[in-house]
Design an enzyme around this catalytic site. Structure first.
Site, PDB file in Angstrom:
ATOM      1  N   CYS A  60     137.032 -37.224   6.023  1.00 57.10           N
ATOM      2  CA  CYS A  60     137.378 -35.800   5.867  1.00 57.10           C
ATOM      3  C   CYS A  60     136.155 -34.928   5.583  1.00 57.10           C
ATOM      4  O   CYS A  60     136.249 -33.701   5.624  1.00 57.10           O
ATOM      5  CB  CYS A  60     138.403 -35.637   4.753  1.00 57.10           C
ATOM      6  SG  CYS A  60     139.856 -36.636   5.036  1.00 57.10           S
TER       7      CYS A  60
ATOM      8  N   ASN B  92     147.166 -32.277   6.566  1.00 60.63           N
ATOM      9  CA  ASN B  92     145.792 -32.753   6.395  1.00 60.63           C
ATOM     10  C   ASN B  92     145.320 -33.354   7.720  1.00 60.63           C
ATOM     11  O   ASN B  92     145.778 -34.420   8.117  1.00 60.63           O
ATOM     12  CB  ASN B  92     145.779 -33.801   5.273  1.00 60.63           C
ATOM     13  CG  ASN B  92     144.394 -34.395   5.035  1.00 60.63           C
ATOM     14  OD1 ASN B  92     143.495 -34.246   5.861  1.00 60.63           O
ATOM     15  ND2 ASN B  92     144.233 -35.081   3.929  1.00 60.63           N
TER      16      ASN B  92
ATOM     17  N   HIS C  73     138.432 -28.528   2.685  1.00 58.73           N
ATOM     18  CA  HIS C  73     139.211 -29.522   3.429  1.00 58.73           C
ATOM     19  C   HIS C  73     140.666 -29.382   2.984  1.00 58.73           C
ATOM     20  O   HIS C  73     140.961 -29.306   1.792  1.00 58.73           O
ATOM     21  CB  HIS C  73     138.669 -30.925   3.144  1.00 58.73           C
ATOM     22  CG  HIS C  73     139.598 -32.011   3.567  1.00 58.73           C
ATOM     23  ND1 HIS C  73     140.166 -32.033   4.819  1.00 58.73           N
ATOM     24  CD2 HIS C  73     140.084 -33.082   2.907  1.00 58.73           C
ATOM     25  CE1 HIS C  73     140.954 -33.090   4.910  1.00 58.73           C
ATOM     26  NE2 HIS C  73     140.935 -33.742   3.763  1.00 58.73           N
TER      27      HIS C  73
END
Ligand code: UT7
Length: 325
Positions: free
Chosen positions: A109, A281, A251
């Site tokens: 990520c 996500n 993020h």
């Protein structure tokens, strides 16, 4: 260098919290208040990581008013390539960037921010002029669809930016990159092989990858502790105060993480860019996908100062302060 183009792409299928409640023992009442997520896009069997990344890159190149043949380097941040040997070369071919070198970069990520910082190094040394940084992931391929603690969180997507060398300005104002491998076991998509005796005295491993696992609480605590620190360090290096920032773009792992980080930084919540309710996500894609969505919505404008931070598996985390446009 300047960041002069942005683009994104998502698969067409949208998986809602309601859909998920038919897959595992969960509900919108659990997912939304805990994460801020409502929907996520998921790829169908004929959609590939390479094509999604190429679509995002093509849009970013068009947005920058460039031709694909002007691109010198493509950095594809992904943990879910179509091919373990890398998918960047395929993307180079799909977009017709015949003059570009291309490689994959894997930091989960945090990958997009690590990629952006890497692009800046090639540009600042004068080696390359036009660099495309793509963040793309299809985690729907890799979650355990029977594990409610992880499968509700992730979605698929891709986002890209074009970075260009300029004589007059350097719009990547400062950055920070950090890793703590001692916490590697908190978030994994690990290899799992079985022994296969091959010849007298020689046994090899043959296998594949087991689905994603995460210690959610540990990763949550890590993010809330480390992300503000990384942003503050980069802000200090950039010579900026928190009030100078137009936007905070983290993020997109959990709305509660974004709110907690903004609070620690003493940044008003109106400055948080969040599209987590639409996309969930999307790992390496989450920052450029959100950036592009907010540019198209007219919220982020040329000249805006943005603090971004990626964090996740590794454990790794990073921050960058840049001016858009
Ligand atoms: O992208 C990489 C970075 N990732 C992150 O930053 C993620 C960080 N972690 C988080 O965002 C949060 O920890 C989660 C959203 C993943 C989980 O939230 P939580 O408040 O930490 O929940 P929990 O894991 O402690 O689970 C609480 C309860 C448990 O039940 P018991 O043991 O209290 O009876 C879970 O079994 O909620 C249960 N649970 C669920 N219930 C319904 C866990 N997942 C679900 C679910 N639906 N999907």
């Amino acid at each position: 260098m300047a960041i002069i183009g942005c683009g994104s792409a998502t698969p067409s299928a949208i998986l809602s919290n309601h859909h998920l409640s038919q897959v595992v023992d969960t509900s919108d009442e659990w997912i939304y208040p805990r994460t801020g997520m409502k929907n996520r896009h998921v790829s169908s069997t004929n959609e590939t990581l390479s094509q999604l990344a190429a679509d995002a890159a093509q849009k970013a190149i068009a947005d920058a008013n460039l031709d694909p043949t002007n691109i010198d380097l493509i950095i594809l941040a992904t943990s879910t390539p179509d091919d373990l040997f890398g998918s960047a070369s395929k993307v180079q071919h799909l977009i017709g960037a015949t003059q570009a070198a291309a490689f994959d970069l894997t930091v989960a990520c945090s990958g997009f921010v690590f990629g952006l910082i890497t692009a800046a190094q090639y540009i600042r040394t004068g080696v390359y002029k036009n660099v495309v940084v793509i963040g793309a992931d299809l985690l729907s391929r890799w979650v355990d669809w029977t594990d409610r603690t992880t499968c509700v969180l992730f979605g698929d997507g891709a986002g890209a930016v074009v970075c260009q060398g300029t004589e007059t300005k350097d719009n990547l104002l400062a950055f920070e990159m950090r890793n703590d491998g001692s916490q590697h076991g908190c978030l994994n998509l690990g290899y799992q092989g079985e022994s296969k005796p091959l010849a007298e005295g020689i046994t090899v491993q043959v296998g594949g990858y087991k689905p994603l696992t995460m210690s959610g609480k540990e990763v949550y605590r890590f993010a809330v502790a480390k992300v503000p620190e990384a942003i503050e360090k980069a802000m200090f290096r950039a010579g900026l105060a928190i009030d100078d920032l137009d936007w905070l773009l983290l993020h997109q792992a959990n709305q509660r993480i974004m709110d907690a980080v903004a609070k620690r930084l003493k940044l008003p919540s109106e400055k948080i860019l969040s599209r987590i309710s639409e996309y969930g996500n999307t790992s390496a894609a989450s920052i450029p996908l959100t950036l592009d969505t907010e540019i198209r919505a007219g919220k982020v404008k040329p000249g805006d100062k943005i603090a971004v931070s990626g964090f996740g598996a590794g454990l790794a985390w990073s921050s960058a302060i840049f001016v858009w446009g």
